[in-house]
Design a protein around this motif. Structure first.
Motif, mmCIF file in Angstrom:
data_model
loop_
_atom_site.group_PDB
_atom_site.id
_atom_site.type_symbol
_atom_site.label_atom_id
_atom_site.label_comp_id
_atom_site.label_asym_id
_atom_site.label_seq_id
_atom_site.Cartn_x
_atom_site.Cartn_y
_atom_site.Cartn_z
ATOM 1 N N LEU A 1 7.609 6.198 -3.165
ATOM 2 C CA LEU A 1 7.449 5.440 -4.400
ATOM 3 C C LEU A 1 5.997 5.064 -4.638
ATOM 4 C CD1 LEU A 1 10.484 4.754 -3.252
ATOM 5 C CD2 LEU A 1 10.467 3.164 -5.178
ATOM 6 N N ARG A 2 5.252 4.939 -3.569
ATOM 7 C CA ARG A 2 3.840 4.552 -3.711
ATOM 8 C C ARG A 2 3.064 4.958 -2.464
ATOM 9 N NH1 ARG A 2 2.187 -1.672 -4.730
ATOM 10 N NH2 ARG A 2 3.456 -1.296 -6.576
ATOM 11 N N ASP A 3 1.893 5.510 -2.672
ATOM 12 C CA ASP A 3 0.984 5.725 -1.544
ATOM 13 C C ASP A 3 -0.445 5.468 -2.012
ATOM 14 O OD1 ASP A 3 -0.422 6.309 0.665
ATOM 15 O OD2 ASP A 3 0.233 8.396 0.858
ATOM 16 N N ARG A 4 -0.909 4.288 -1.747
ATOM 17 C CA ARG A 4 -2.287 3.944 -2.119
ATOM 18 C C ARG A 4 -3.181 3.927 -0.890
ATOM 19 N NH1 ARG A 4 -0.793 -1.120 -6.129
ATOM 20 N NH2 ARG A 4 0.241 0.119 -7.746
ATOM 21 N N SER A 5 -2.721 4.579 0.181
ATOM 22 C CA SER A 5 -3.517 4.484 1.426
ATOM 23 C C SER A 5 -4.875 5.139 1.283
ATOM 24 C CB SER A 5 -2.748 5.042 2.631
ATOM 25 O OG SER A 5 -1.697 5.869 2.259
ATOM 26 N N ALA A 6 -4.948 6.245 0.501
ATOM 27 C CA ALA A 6 -6.234 6.941 0.390
ATOM 28 C C ALA A 6 -7.273 6.058 -0.306
ATOM 29 C CB ALA A 6 -6.049 8.244 -0.367
ATOM 30 N N GLU A 7 -6.844 5.360 -1.378
ATOM 31 C CA GLU A 7 -7.842 4.567 -2.104
ATOM 32 C C GLU A 7 -8.015 3.156 -1.537
ATOM 33 O OE1 GLU A 7 -5.056 5.933 -3.437
ATOM 34 O OE2 GLU A 7 -4.242 4.729 -5.090
ATOM 35 N N THR A 8 -7.193 2.795 -0.525
ATOM 36 C CA THR A 8 -7.345 1.467 0.088
ATOM 37 C C THR A 8 -8.331 1.571 1.256
ATOM 38 O OG1 THR A 8 -5.055 0.986 -0.459
ATOM 39 C CG2 THR A 8 -6.115 -0.468 1.140
ATOM 40 N N PRO A 9 -9.429 0.842 1.184
ATOM 41 C CA PRO A 9 -10.384 0.940 2.294
ATOM 42 C C PRO A 9 -9.822 0.339 3.582
ATOM 43 C CG PRO A 9 -11.040 -0.792 0.754
ATOM 44 C CD PRO A 9 -9.833 -0.128 0.163
ATOM 45 N N ALA A 10 -10.268 0.870 4.700
ATOM 46 C CA ALA A 10 -9.848 0.329 6.000
ATOM 47 C C ALA A 10 -10.267 -1.134 6.089
ATOM 48 C CB ALA A 10 -10.465 1.132 7.129
ATOM 49 N N GLY A 11 -9.341 -2.009 6.541
ATOM 50 C CA GLY A 11 -9.637 -3.441 6.610
ATOM 51 C C GLY A 11 -10.511 -3.771 7.815
ATOM 52 N N LYS A 12 -11.258 -4.855 7.661
ATOM 53 C CA LYS A 12 -12.104 -5.305 8.776
ATOM 54 C C LYS A 12 -11.384 -6.407 9.553
ATOM 55 C CE LYS A 12 -16.699 -4.439 6.845
ATOM 56 N NZ LYS A 12 -16.554 -4.354 5.375
ATOM 57 N N VAL A 13 -11.677 -6.516 10.834
ATOM 58 C CA VAL A 13 -11.153 -7.634 11.619
ATOM 59 C C VAL A 13 -11.915 -8.882 11.188
ATOM 60 C CG1 VAL A 13 -10.812 -8.584 13.927
ATOM 61 C CG2 VAL A 13 -10.659 -6.119 13.553
ATOM 62 N N PRO A 14 -11.187 -9.931 10.761
ATOM 63 C CA PRO A 14 -11.904 -11.134 10.324
ATOM 64 C C PRO A 14 -12.691 -11.775 11.463
ATOM 65 C CG PRO A 14 -9.503 -11.408 10.172
ATOM 66 C CD PRO A 14 -9.749 -10.045 10.699
ATOM 67 N N GLU A 15 -13.630 -12.623 11.056
ATOM 68 C CA GLU A 15 -14.443 -13.309 12.066
ATOM 69 C C GLU A 15 -13.560 -14.184 12.961
ATOM 70 O OE1 GLU A 15 -18.446 -14.999 10.738
ATOM 71 O OE2 GLU A 15 -17.364 -14.643 8.861
ATOM 72 N N ALA A 16 -13.980 -14.329 14.203
ATOM 73 C CA ALA A 16 -13.209 -15.146 15.156
ATOM 74 C C ALA A 16 -13.291 -16.618 14.748
ATOM 75 C CB ALA A 16 -13.762 -14.965 16.554
ATOM 76 N N VAL B 1 0.829 -1.203 0.000
ATOM 77 C CA VAL B 1 0.000 0.000 0.000
ATOM 78 C C VAL B 1 0.868 1.259 0.000
ATOM 79 C CG1 VAL B 1 -1.653 1.333 1.402
ATOM 80 C CG2 VAL B 1 -1.951 -1.124 1.099
ATOM 81 N N TYR B 2 1.974 1.184 0.712
ATOM 82 C CA TYR B 2 2.758 2.410 0.910
ATOM 83 C C TYR B 2 4.234 2.062 0.938
ATOM 84 C CZ TYR B 2 4.561 6.519 3.367
ATOM 85 O OH TYR B 2 5.269 7.631 3.721
ATOM 86 N N ILE B 3 5.034 2.790 0.119
ATOM 87 C CA ILE B 3 6.482 2.553 0.043
ATOM 88 C C ILE B 3 7.188 3.900 0.020
ATOM 89 C CG2 ILE B 3 8.351 1.456 -1.262
ATOM 90 C CD1 ILE B 3 6.072 -0.087 -2.823
ATOM 91 N N GLU B 4 8.054 4.140 0.983
ATOM 92 C CA GLU B 4 8.804 5.400 0.957
ATOM 93 C C GLU B 4 10.213 5.180 1.490
ATOM 94 O OE1 GLU B 4 6.785 8.919 2.151
ATOM 95 O OE2 GLU B 4 8.603 10.157 2.039
ATOM 96 N N ARG B 5 11.161 5.901 0.869
ATOM 97 C CA ARG B 5 12.537 5.856 1.368
ATOM 98 C C ARG B 5 12.874 7.214 1.964
ATOM 99 N NH1 ARG B 5 15.481 4.310 -2.993
ATOM 100 N NH2 ARG B 5 15.623 2.117 -2.453
#
Lengths: 357, 492
Positions: free
Chosen positions: B254-269, B184-188
């Motif tokens: 080099l890359r920042d796709r954080s804005a277009e990446t939706p927040a992830g959900k916690v998977p089911e237990a 999602v995100y790469i920076e040097r």
């Protein structure tokens, strides 16, 4: 609701059922013949129970994923064979040092090197004697049926957690590949939440897990504690089946598929008037020295024959257990060959003739 | 050099003092003077505090100078095998999805010994943030060549300078990761001077924010000073990084796709309640061979009966054996089924051994058999010798002429595939063979009651195997009946 819990399963499949019923949350593995059905079955069943399955990039990746999951306070396992287990040894040494439980299924194949996919028992040294760097042991359970593949996997989790150390279920290509009827146990209620897991807050401080001890005395203390644990395990957890050993003059020592062939051979030899018996280690660490010492104290046995599908690895522990007070002979096949009952009987008769009459 | 006002105090994520650090010094870190680790530790600690994730943060410490990171960070920590931090992080992240995993690694750890673990975790888009300290050498072991050592740079193991012809060029980690889809995100960034450190702080905060928002894999590579091993002063090492290292390792995002990446959900237990586990793992008990009505008394199974099934891959050889074994399971016989999985299965041949008995079965391997089912000539040639002197051979008539057998042996032919094709499902050929076997056993070995039960238990086994495909069940039963009828007519 009544369920069908008596299934026809491969040994490899039964181990995964056992793990799930024991409350294992995560499986990380890499396919390898003849252990692949362990990964296949885990890939199918773990997600069904919303548990974690990952096909790792390598056996190294897999064992380290196990470390991550176990350190997080979850039950985790992996499975492989021979050369794959060799790759895991680094991680297993760390698990021993961390004093963390984990279960590893090893469905052994022919070696050394790439060897072949036939059944061998030549992983004995690397599993029983440590395998990785440092003075450590792992628990090693040796099933000889599909039922035991399931039951011993459950037991492996129990013992691994009781003693906080890695446990192997060491099968061989035959036990892993064969199908038999299995009565699956009921699933256990889940109560696992180890107090040592990383991140647990104790007095305002988060737990950490490490294996680095820069102070020599600290590392020596860890080693002494580990060794004391192994001695306690040798005292409390030995496990073996003794078959017609009370009056046996010739006793075969064998585990895994060899022990089934040996049992057939003992019956055959008895029918021919030869007093044969069998000691079948169900665990090889701890090694069932008590069963062998019993042979010495009752004085009937004249010779022990170690039956192995290796160049003779367990035989060293048999000799140690007998303290060189009885002759121990090896009969073995290698390269994927499984000894036949006829071959075993013939070898036993030859040895019997030499040492008994 | 100008002095800066202290803007940010000590993060509460740090222990105060560093009481886990052995020895008398508890107020500062174990790193060498001028080392970049302390700066990066501070930025990460501030970000963890800022985003409020301390309690659930897991900090994976590498092998290298940062092996003792747990002296400083008051969060769940583990020091792991060399290079394996992203694999350990994967295990932690998947096993406990409520946690936030940080993998902190140096250039030997990440770009050499553990590159596979790293790049695979990046490729899977594991939910973790990786902080990669690139100081162009191996610090902990005393200044040896790293994958990131610059061309001609002198180290303990490149005493004449890194020779690109024999040692290759420096590994550009961010650029390699940028070739993957998942991250999602790469920076040097560089830990030299205030302006760069402020940029580094932003990058670290972004990576930790992504972690909090469960947005997948973030990588921050930090060019970091190592004055002691590079045998430079603080000024020299900063200049080395700013002028020489950045030539090979250009700074920037080099890359920042954080804005277009939706927040992830916690998977089911995970499902753990025993009743739920049973429901998902086991099938309901129906027609599964329990109870007194399902006893089979056939005396032939008082002794061990060994069966070899052999033919060509795709003929249903293994499943024929499996159905037989399943029939035995349903009648509580001891049973073993063993496939040929070794070299003999190569070249398209298939074979399995089934043993049925009321006694314990010593070995599942078969070298002599009571019944040989040979569906190809090659199979007969290979296994014919195993048939006992009073054994039964069933062969496929489309594959061979009637083979010669020993005087005591019985031989029966069946065109199983033709029967299966008539029924409309070639995969049913093996049921036709089992039908033929029913006729043979009915004629020579079984009581009428046991013969009837053989048919019944076949139906049970097939019904269980194809529980969700009633049409396939019907086709198999039809093939069984047809095979049985055809063989019966031969036997009259």
């Amino acid at each position: 609701m009544q369920y069908n819990q008596r299934l026809l399963l491969k040994g490899n499949e039964a181990a995964v059922y056992g793990a799930l019923l024991a409350g294992c949350d995560c499986f990380f593995g890499y396919p390898i013949t003849p252990a692949s059905e362990v990964a296949h079955t885990a890939a199918r069943l773990f997600p069904k129970l919303k548990r974690t399955f990952i096909q790792a990039e390598s056996e190294i990746g897999a064992i380290n994923m196990v470390i991550g999951a176990v350190a997080s306070g979850r039950r985790a396992m992996t499975g492989s064979s021979g050369l794959g287990i060799s790759l895991k040894q680094e991680g297993v040494s760390y698990l021993a040092a961390y004093e963390m439980p984990a279960v590893i299924i090893d469905v052994t194949r022919g070696g050394p090197g790439l060897g072949n996919i036939g059944p061998e028992q030549a992983d004995y040294f690397q599993l029983v004697k440590g395998g990785g760097h440092g003075s450590y042991h792992c628990l090693v359970l040796t099933p000889n049926s599909v039922q035991e593949m399931c039951d011993f996997t459950v037991k492996a989790f129990d013992l691994a957690e009781k003693y906080r150390m890695p446990a192997y279920v060491m099968a061989d290509g035959v036990i892993g590949q064969m199908m038999e009827s299995v009565q699956l146990p009921d699933p256990r209620p889940y109560t696992y939440d180890p107090e040592w897991k990383m991140g647990r807050i104790v007095d305002g401080k988060a737990n950490y897990i490490t294996s680095i001890y820069m102070e020599y005395d600290d590392l020596e203390a860890l080693n002494r504690r580990l060794q004391a644990k192994y001695r306690e395990i040798e005292r409390a957890e030995q496990c073996a089946e003794e078959f017609m050993t009370e009056d046996a003059e010739l006793v075969i020592a064998a585990y895994g598929i060899c022990s089934r062939i040996a049992k057939g051979a003992v019956s055959e030899l008895r029918a021919q008037g030869i007093k044969a018996g069998l000691i079948r280690p169900q665990m090889v660490f701890p090694f069932p020295t008590n069963s062998f010492e019993k042979l010495l104290s009752n004085g009937k046995a004249k010779v022990v024959m170690s039956l192995e599908m290796s160049a003779g690895q367990m035989i060293e522990d048999v000799k140690l257990a007998l303290n060189c007070k009885l002759p121990v002979e090896l009969f073995n096949r290698m390269g994927g060959n499984v000894p036949s009952c006829a071959e075993v009987c013939e070898a036993a008769k030859r040895i019997y003739k030499e040492y008994v009459k | 050099m100008s002095t800066e006002k202290v803007k940010f105090g000590r993060s509460k994520v740090f222990f105060d003092p560093f009481e886990r650090r052995p020895g008398p010094i508890k107020t500062n870190m174990h790193y060498c003077p001028g080392c970049g680790h302390g700066i990066l530790h501070k930025l990460i600690a501030e970000a963890i505090e800022y985003y409020g994730i301390q309690e659930n943060t897991v900090f994976i410490a590498p092998v290298g100078c940062a092996v003792f990171a747990y002296y400083y960070f008051n969060c769940g920590s583990i020091s792991v095998p060399h290079g394996r931090a992203p694999a350990v992080g994967t295990g932690a992240s998947r096993a406990t999805p409520e946690k936030y995993v940080i993998s902190y690694q140096g250039d030997g750890d990440l770009a050499a010994i553990g590159f596979n673990e790293f790049i695979q975790a990046a490729n899977r888009g594991e939910r973790m943030s990786v902080f990669f300290v690139n100081n162009s050498n191996y610090g902990m072991t005393g200044g040896q060549m790293a994958p990131t050592t610059l061309p001609n740079q002198v180290t303990m193991t490149s005493p004449y300078g890194r020779n690109v012809e024999t040692d290759g060029y420096p590994v550009k980690v961010c650029e390699l990761v940028n070739a993957l889809e998942a991250p999602v995100y790469i920076e040097r960034v560089a830990l030299t001077g205030t302006a760069n450190i402020i940029k580094a702080r932003k990058a670290v905060f972004k990576a930790i924010e992504n972690l909090r928002d469960r947005k997948g894999f973030s990588l921050v590579e930090a060019l970091s000073p190592c004055p002691v091993n590079l045998k430079m002063t603080a000024e020299q090492v900063n200049e080395f990084i700013d002028t020489k290292m950045t030539k090979y390792f250009p700074l920037g995002m080099l890359r920042d796709r954080s804005a277009e990446t939706p927040a992830g959900k916690v998977p089911e237990a995970p499902v753990r309640d025993p009743e739920d586990v049973k429901q998902l793992l086991f099938t309901a008990k129906e027609g599964s061979g329990e109870g007194p009505a399902t006893v089979n008394n056939s005396e032939i199974f008082n002794e061990e009966r060994r069966i070899r099934v052999s033919g060509f891959g795709g003929q249903g050889i293994l499943s024929l054996g499996h159905t037989l074994a399943d029939m035995a399971r349903l009648r509580h016989f001891n049973v073993s089924w063993m496939p040929s999985y070794g070299p003999e299965q190569r070249g398209g041949s298939a074979s399995c051994a089934v043993i049925l008995s009321r006694k314990a079965i010593p070995s599942p391997l078969v070298d002599s058999c009571d019944l040989l089912i040979a569906m190809t000539r090659a199979a007969l040639d290979k296994f014919g010798y195993q048939l006992k002197d009073d054994g039964i051979l069933i062969y496929d008539t489309s594959a061979m002429e009637k083979p010669a057998v020993k005087p005591g042996q019985k031989v029966f032919g069946l065109d199983a595939l033709a029967i299966a094709n008539r029924i409309g499902n070639a995969k049913c050929a093996n049921s036709a063979v089992l039908g033929a076997l029913a006729a043979i056993l009915g004629k020579f070995a079984l009581t009428p009651e046991d013969a009837a039960d053989y048919r019944k238990v076949f139906t049970e086994a097939i019904t269980e195997s194809f529980r969700k495909k009633p049409q396939v069940v019907e086709q198999n039963i039809a093939a069984f009946n047809a095979g049985c009828d055809e063989m019966s007519s031969q036997l009259v």
